[in-house]
Design an enzyme around this catalytic site. Structure first.
Site, PDB file in Angstrom:
ATOM      1  N   ASP A   9     -16.310   7.144  24.892  1.00 30.18           N
ATOM      2  CA  ASP A   9     -14.948   6.825  25.307  1.00 30.18           C
ATOM      3  C   ASP A   9     -14.095   8.009  24.869  1.00 30.18           C
ATOM      4  OD1 ASP A   9     -12.334   5.894  25.675  1.00 30.18           O
ATOM      5  OD2 ASP A   9     -12.816   3.852  25.069  1.00 30.18           O
ATOM      6  N   ILE A  11     -11.189   8.257  24.060  1.00 30.57           N
ATOM      7  CA  ILE A  11     -10.227   7.953  23.000  1.00 30.57           C
ATOM      8  C   ILE A  11     -10.781   8.288  21.624  1.00 30.57           C
ATOM      9  CG2 ILE A  11     -10.930   5.561  22.518  1.00 30.57           C
ATOM     10  CD1 ILE A  11      -7.951   4.831  22.489  1.00 30.57           C
ATOM     11  N   SER A  12     -12.090   8.421  21.517  1.00 32.12           N
ATOM     12  CA  SER A  12     -12.739   8.588  20.211  1.00 32.12           C
ATOM     13  C   SER A  12     -12.857  10.054  19.814  1.00 32.12           C
ATOM     14  CB  SER A  12     -14.136   7.976  20.241  1.00 32.12           C
ATOM     15  OG  SER A  12     -14.872   8.362  19.100  1.00 32.12           O
ATOM     16  N   PRO A  13     -12.262  10.452  18.679  1.00 30.60           N
ATOM     17  CA  PRO A  13     -12.441  11.831  18.221  1.00 30.60           C
ATOM     18  C   PRO A  13     -13.882  12.108  17.824  1.00 30.60           C
ATOM     19  CG  PRO A  13     -11.325  10.520  16.537  1.00 30.60           C
ATOM     20  CD  PRO A  13     -11.398   9.669  17.770  1.00 30.60           C
ATOM     21  N   ALA A  15     -16.520  10.849  19.319  1.00 35.03           N
ATOM     22  CA  ALA A  15     -17.248  11.097  20.561  1.00 35.03           C
ATOM     23  C   ALA A  15     -17.047  12.542  21.014  1.00 35.03           C
ATOM     24  CB  ALA A  15     -16.797  10.125  21.644  1.00 35.03           C
TER      25      ALA A  15
END
Length: 211
Positions: A9, A11-13, A15
């Site tokens: 996603d 939104i995930s740092p 990731a």
């Protein structure tokens, strides 16, 4: 050749960090990656959890820790102007484009480089123009695919992003890349029974006596 599924996603740092580190972490190995955009908020809802950014002290630590990790790894990274934000437009754009490495890289860097608002309408329009999606991101079939990816991930046992699935194993988090590499290298730990044994124990709640 091993087939990896990278659930992400934007939104995930974490990731983003895992995405940037993956090629170096697996250098020299024969593998292919299927990138699957999922809605992290769907995992939180399913498991009844708050996101890291919803717990103020954890939010502060998360931002500091990811920026330090990026600094130490020499990965360009700036916090977006607003975080958390609604990532659905980005997830749907990725799916509409085919979600290959180039597409995901472009979207990740849209979010995590430059310090701007990742959900700004004008920036999203420019991003869409740059990527030239093959399908309309607003199409119901695209929306359904993001949901299906999320449902598939939950059914597979995912609880967070990034998670990389290979064979019957899930590797969660950017810091799991060395463990993933060891598995792909054939480390005997993974066939020793240690993987299964680590989870083969009762939890406190299941053992608690009713009063």
């Amino acid at each position: 050749m091993k087939q990896l599924t990278f659930y992400l996603d934007f939104i995930s740092p974490y990731a983003y960090l895992a995405f940037e580190k993956l090629p170096a972490a697996l250098q020299g190995l024969s593998y292919a990656v299927d990138y699957k955009p999922v809605l992290f908020a769907g995992f939180l809802k399913h498991h009844g959890q708050l996101g890291p950014a919803e717990i103020a002290p954890k939010r502060d630590w998360t931002y500091r820790q990811v920026l330090w990790t990026a600094h130490a790894a020499k990965i360009p990274m700036q916090m977006p102007a607003v975080h958390p934000f609604n990532p659905l437009a980005l997830l749907r754009l990725a799916v509409a484009c085919g979600a290959n490495r180039y597409v995901c890289e472009t979207i990740f860097r849209h979010v995590w480089q430059g310090g701007e608002d990742a959900a700004d309408a004008a920036r999203l329009a420019k991003l869409k123009e740059q990527l030239q999606p093959r399908r309309d991101p607003a199409d119901e079939a695209v929306k359904a695919e993001v949901k299906a990816n999320t449902d598939e991930a939950i059914a597979r046992g995912l609880f967070g992003v990034p998670t990389i699935a290979v064979d019957d194993k899930l590797f969660w988090g950017a810091d799991a890349l060395p463990m993933l590499r060891a598995y792909l290298d054939g480390d005997p730990w993974f066939t020793s029974g240690a993987w299964e044994a680590a989870a083969d124990r009762p939890g406190q709640q299941r053992n608690a006596e009713k009063k």
